[in-house]
Design a protein around this motif. Structure first.
Motif: not given
Ligand SMILES: *Cc1c(COP(=O)(O)O)cnc(C)c1O
Length: 356
Positions: A53-61, A65-67, A147-150, A156-159
């Protein structure tokens, strides 16, 4: 309920949002369908795609992608014909281009079957959201991000690969007034201009805002060295008609290889229109405007198909384009949209039927 088809895991939405959508007043890309496709890259491989179902996604700060802006996207549409059959337009080209963008941004390439099977399954599930009105369509946004962290500045190691869809009205902006950019650049040799990388568009917002403040709606990008050669119109390719010849710049590191652009070139040739793919200078266009041989300028891209330019500004002077009765823009737009909406034969094999 969870069913699996073609290696796609499907988790259906319990209720539908379709009744909340006003199909007569659709804006562009602002309401979404019931489902989305999500495919994760983990432990060195792309996992089985899931429709949820279409929904929001949660990501680690710390997600990269953010940086570091490691993200790419595509833009495509699904069209319904009078019999409510559903079609895509050259979808494999979008898949190929997504992987060209992926490579440049050090994102792992996505298997073609994840893209195509995922997209087709999603469209079959959300078919009721594809508008029936001619000119309207389902705008499809496939994208991949880190989406990978650090905080370490490295790939990243995850996408996540996601496809989200938005029923959209026809994208008619009227004739636009554009400004030839002489300070900022969209792209550079050796850069990422040929990729649909998120940051390319963020970098365009500020110069575009400055142009809007001066009364223009878009920027015409020029080469990053001398701002002397015309390259793109906003996030569209650009065509310029001088006399009876239709000219567009060659694709390069700096000019994105648009699917609309290459389709227009082929159609124009078959219509007996003389075409040239070559560098076109601002001086040539200004001279042509002054001596009356400049007939048309238009942007070309999936969202608007063809977006005619009424006026362009250059170094403080505005140049108006003539009002033509039989313009190339209108003629070419009709041919391409008739193919997309299954209103005409498709001698090119571009239309792709999404079977039920
Ligand atoms: C997406 C895009 C285009 C148009 O490409 P289409 O495949 O025709 O939609 C042109 N230029 C830029 C910069 C783009 O991002």
């Amino acid at each position: 309920m969870s069913i699996t088809t073609k290696n796609i895991i499907v988790e259906k939405a319990e209720t539908s949002k379709i009744d909340q959508i006003d199909f007569d007043n659709l804006a562009f890309g602002s309401v979404f369908t019931d489902h989305m496709l999500v495919c994760d890259y983990k432990n060195g491989a792309w996992e089985t795609p899931k429709i949820v179902p279409y929904q929001s996604i949660t990501l680690d700060p710390s997600s990269k992608i953010f940086h570091y802006g490691q993200s790419i996207f595509e833009g495509m549409k699904a069209y319904k014909d009078e019999n409510e059959d559903v079609f895509l337009f050259r979808p494999l080209d979008n898949c190929k281009r997504l992987n060209i963008s992926a490579k440049r941004m050090a994102i792992p390439e996505l298997p073609e079957e994840h893209f195509m099977d995922g997209l087709i399954t999603l469209l079959q599930l959300d078919e009721a959201f594809i508008p029936k009105k001619s000119g309207s369509s389902l705008y499809i946004r496939p994208f991949v991000f880190a989406s990978g962290k650090g905080f370490h500045a490295s790939p990243a190691d995850e996408y996540k690969f996601i496809i989200a869809c938005a029923p959209s009205g026809s994208y008619f902006s009227g004739k636009v007034k554009v400004l030839i950019e002489e300070t900022y650049s969209r792209s550079a040799n050796g850069g990422v201009g040929y990729a649909k990388a998120g940051g390319n568009y963020a970098g365009q917002f500020y110069p575009t805002q400055l142009a809007v403040d001066k009364g223009y709606s878009q920027v015409i990008w020029t080469d990053d060295t001398d701002h002397e050669y015309i390259e793109e119109a906003g996030a569209m390719n650009i065509f310029i008609r001088i006399g009876d010849t239709l000219i567009t710049g060659p694709t390069s590191d700096r000019i994105l290889d648009g699917i609309t652009r290459k389709s227009i070139l082929e159609i124009a040739k078959d219509q007996g229109i003389s075409t040239e793919v070559r560098k076109i200078s601002v001086t040539e266009v200004v001279e042509a405007a002054k001596n009356g041989s400049l007939k048309e300028m238009f942007g070309a891209g999936t969202a608007a198909v063809i977006s005619p330019i009424a006026t362009f500004g250059h170094q403080g002077t505005d140049y108006d384009l003539p009002e033509l009765e039989n313009d190339y823009a209108g003629k070419l737009k009709k041919i391409i949209t008739d193919i997309q909406y299954n209103k005409a034969k498709d001698p090119y094999g571009w239309r792709f039927k999404v079977s039920k």
